[in-house]
Scaffold this motif. Structure first.
Motif, PDB file in Angstrom:
ATOM      1  N   ASP A  75       0.543  -1.255  -0.065  1.00  0.00           N
ATOM      2  CA  ASP A  75       0.470  -0.189   0.038  1.00  0.00           C
ATOM      3  C   ASP A  75       1.162   1.271  -0.143  1.00  0.00           C
ATOM      4  O   ASP A  75       0.257   2.447  -0.574  1.00  0.00           O
ATOM      5  CB  ASP A  75      -0.862   0.463   1.418  1.00  0.00           C
ATOM      6  N   ARG A  76       1.660   1.159   0.110  1.00  0.00           N
ATOM      7  CA  ARG A  76       2.990   1.813  -0.071  1.00  0.00           C
ATOM      8  C   ARG A  76       3.445   2.687  -1.408  1.00  0.00           C
ATOM      9  O   ARG A  76       4.186   3.789  -1.370  1.00  0.00           O
ATOM     10  CB  ARG A  76       4.652   2.089   0.578  1.00  0.00           C
ATOM     11  N   TYR A 121       5.283  10.394   8.025  1.00  0.00           N
ATOM     12  CA  TYR A 121       5.412  10.204   6.609  1.00  0.00           C
ATOM     13  C   TYR A 121       6.575   9.463   7.010  1.00  0.00           C
ATOM     14  O   TYR A 121       7.095   8.678   5.149  1.00  0.00           O
ATOM     15  CB  TYR A 121       5.697  11.395   6.370  1.00  0.00           C
ATOM     16  N   GLN A 124       7.151   6.096   6.503  1.00  0.00           N
ATOM     17  CA  GLN A 124       5.607   5.031   5.092  1.00  0.00           C
ATOM     18  C   GLN A 124       6.278   5.170   4.871  1.00  0.00           C
ATOM     19  O   GLN A 124       6.345   4.196   4.020  1.00  0.00           O
ATOM     20  CB  GLN A 124       4.225   5.869   5.772  1.00  0.00           C
ATOM     21  N   LEU A 125       7.427   5.681   4.078  1.00  0.00           N
ATOM     22  CA  LEU A 125       8.213   5.698   2.733  1.00  0.00           C
ATOM     23  C   LEU A 125       8.694   5.247   3.169  1.00  0.00           C
ATOM     24  O   LEU A 125       9.265   4.013   1.723  1.00  0.00           O
ATOM     25  CB  LEU A 125       8.833   6.693   2.372  1.00  0.00           C
ATOM     26  N   GLN A 127       9.120   2.246   5.197  1.00  0.00           N
ATOM     27  CA  GLN A 127       8.983   0.332   4.686  1.00  0.00           C
ATOM     28  C   GLN A 127       8.395   0.187   3.398  1.00  0.00           C
ATOM     29  O   GLN A 127       8.765  -0.576   3.058  1.00  0.00           O
ATOM     30  CB  GLN A 127       7.259   1.104   5.781  1.00  0.00           C
ATOM     31  N   GLY A 128       7.889   1.291   2.489  1.00  0.00           N
ATOM     32  CA  GLY A 128       7.856   0.915   1.267  1.00  0.00           C
ATOM     33  C   GLY A 128       9.531   0.569   0.463  1.00  0.00           C
ATOM     34  O   GLY A 128       9.550   0.107  -0.371  1.00  0.00           O
ATOM     35  N   SER A 154      -2.679   8.553   3.524  1.00  0.00           N
ATOM     36  CA  SER A 154      -0.704   7.941   3.247  1.00  0.00           C
ATOM     37  C   SER A 154      -0.315   8.563   1.906  1.00  0.00           C
ATOM     38  O   SER A 154      -0.991   8.448   1.509  1.00  0.00           O
ATOM     39  CB  SER A 154      -1.737   6.069   3.617  1.00  0.00           C
ATOM     40  N   LYS A 156       1.947   7.166  -0.904  1.00  0.00           N
ATOM     41  CA  LYS A 156       2.422   6.210  -1.638  1.00  0.00           C
ATOM     42  C   LYS A 156       3.597   7.069  -3.085  1.00  0.00           C
ATOM     43  O   LYS A 156       3.287   8.179  -3.213  1.00  0.00           O
ATOM     44  CB  LYS A 156       1.158   5.929  -3.213  1.00  0.00           C
TER      45      LYS A 156
END
Length: 405
Positions: A75-76, A121, A124-125, A127-128, A154, A156
């Motif tokens: 989902d990232r 943020y 989240q980034l 993680q991807g 979120s 992406k």
């Protein structure tokens, strides 16, 4: 007027423009009915890169993401729904993705963000990116305009136009303002790019979220003003080899915060001083105090990195940067024992002095190098410094002999 692409996608307004193409809001139309809203990226018609290469490299990276077993990590990334070329190879190549509600560039128009938001943020980034790096893929085009904001808020990661395997040599560097702002010096000099390049870009994005601006922003804008103007690469490399001021100078909320130190390491000018990949950066975000220290480089390793940049500066004719680098490289080289020093530093420093018409300095450097080690590199320096003399001609003949001390 709306444009129907490939008989299925009804194109509406432009949402953004990048180095490789333009993104439109579109509708997927089947038998006169709208099935869903999507984003369509149309690659530029004046592309210099063949269509199969443009789509192939991006789709290979997207395929890696689609195979990720963790739905949170998947989902990232912006979901790719379709890709193709309208009317065969002569038509417009395109890529279809889920429709995002905006990008981080739009979010940053309001200025700096709270530290807690920036850390969220960044996680989240990371993680991807950590997943990509674990699969041997680097993104190489991270910037606020390529980070989309979903309806839920979120982030992406999108636009895999430059993504490639870590082992692949970077055949084309980012070449427009807005993209090059987030690219480290080692990529601009067309060296191999590893995960540290993505760490640098993410560090700059965090810096921008914390302060509302990039390090050296005014000079960056002058060197690379927009997405279509060819950048002043020499100035960009020089700026990126300078240390950034701590973000706490502009944002007291982050001053002295452990997160400030994490960001500063991520934006280090030299790749060897940064976190080695996004996984290490993610661990530092979760536990700044327990994060692994920077890799301990020997003086010789740091000198070799500086030598690469000095060689690149001379190749591009950037004499101001070459002067800065040769001074630092010479200081490091002089501190090493003769058996560990890098002879090429003397050859490059001699060349830099000669290009400045500093003949006396060039001869002194060449003789210093020869006094420390007799080898092809110091012979070459002597040949250049004493060109046109019998002494210079003698060392020119010897420079290919490979004599050792």
């Amino acid at each position: 007027m709306a444009d129907l692409l490939d008989g299925r996608y009804l194109l509406h307004e432009k949402l953004g423009r990048g180095m490789f193409g333009t993104v439109h809001r579109a509708e997927l139309r089947v038998l006169g009915h709208t099935l869903r809203q999507v984003g369509v990226k149309l690659f530029h018609a004046e592309r210099a890169v063949p269509v199969p290469e443009l789509l192939g490299e991006a789709l290979q990276s997207i395929e890696v993401v689609e195979k990720c077993p963790d739905p949170v990590v998947r989902d990232r990334f912006l979901t790719c729904l379709d890709a193709g070329v309208e009317d065969g190879a002569a038509g417009r190549p395109y890529m279809v993705t889920e429709l995002a509600r905006g990008d981080l560039a739009w979010r940053l128009r309001g200025g700096q963000l709270p530290v807690a938001t920036v850390r969220d943020y960044a996680r989240q980034l990371c993680q991807g990116l950590a997943f990509l790096h674990g699969q041997g893929v680097v993104h190489l085009d991270l910037k606020p305009g390529n980070i989309l904001v979903s309806a839920s808020g979120s982030l992406k990661i999108g636009d895999f136009g430059l993504a490639r395997r870590v082992s692949a040599v970077l055949r084309r560097a980012p070449a427009a303002g807005g993209t090059v702002w987030y690219v480290p010096a080692e990529v601009l000099q067309l060296q191999e790019a590893g995960p540290e390049a993505d760490v640098y870009a993410l560090g700059l994005i965090c810096y921008q979220m914390l302060t509302g601006r990039l390090p050296h922003q005014d000079q960056l804008r002058a060197a690379a003003p927009d997405e279509v103007t060819a950048p002043d690469t020499d100035t960009l490399v020089r700026l990126k080899l300078r240390d950034a001021e701590p973000p706490g100078i502009r944002n007291p909320e982050v001053r002295g915060h452990p997160f400030e130190a994490v960001v500063m390491r991520a934006v280090s000018p030299l790749a060897t001083d940064r976190y080695p990949d996004a996984g290490a950066l993610l661990r530092a975000l979760d536990d700044p105090a327990g994060a692994p220290p920077p890799r301990a480089l020997t003086p010789r390793q740091r000198l070799e990195t500086l030598t690469e940049h000095l060689r690149g500066a001379l190749r591009r004719g950037d004499l101001d940067l070459a002067d800065e680098l040769r001074r630092e490289a010479l200081d490091l080289n002089r501190a090493l024992p003769d058996t560990a020093m890098v002879p090429e530093v003397y050859a490059l420093a001699t060349e830099a002095a000669l290009r400045r018409d500093e003949g006396g300095e060039a001869r002194a450097l060449a003789m210093e190098g020869l006094g420390r080690r007799r080898c092809p590199e110091t012979f070459r320096a002597m040949a250049a410094a004493f060109a046109g003399t019998e002494l210079g001609r003698g060392f020119a003949r010897r420079s290919g002999e490979g004599a050792g001390r």
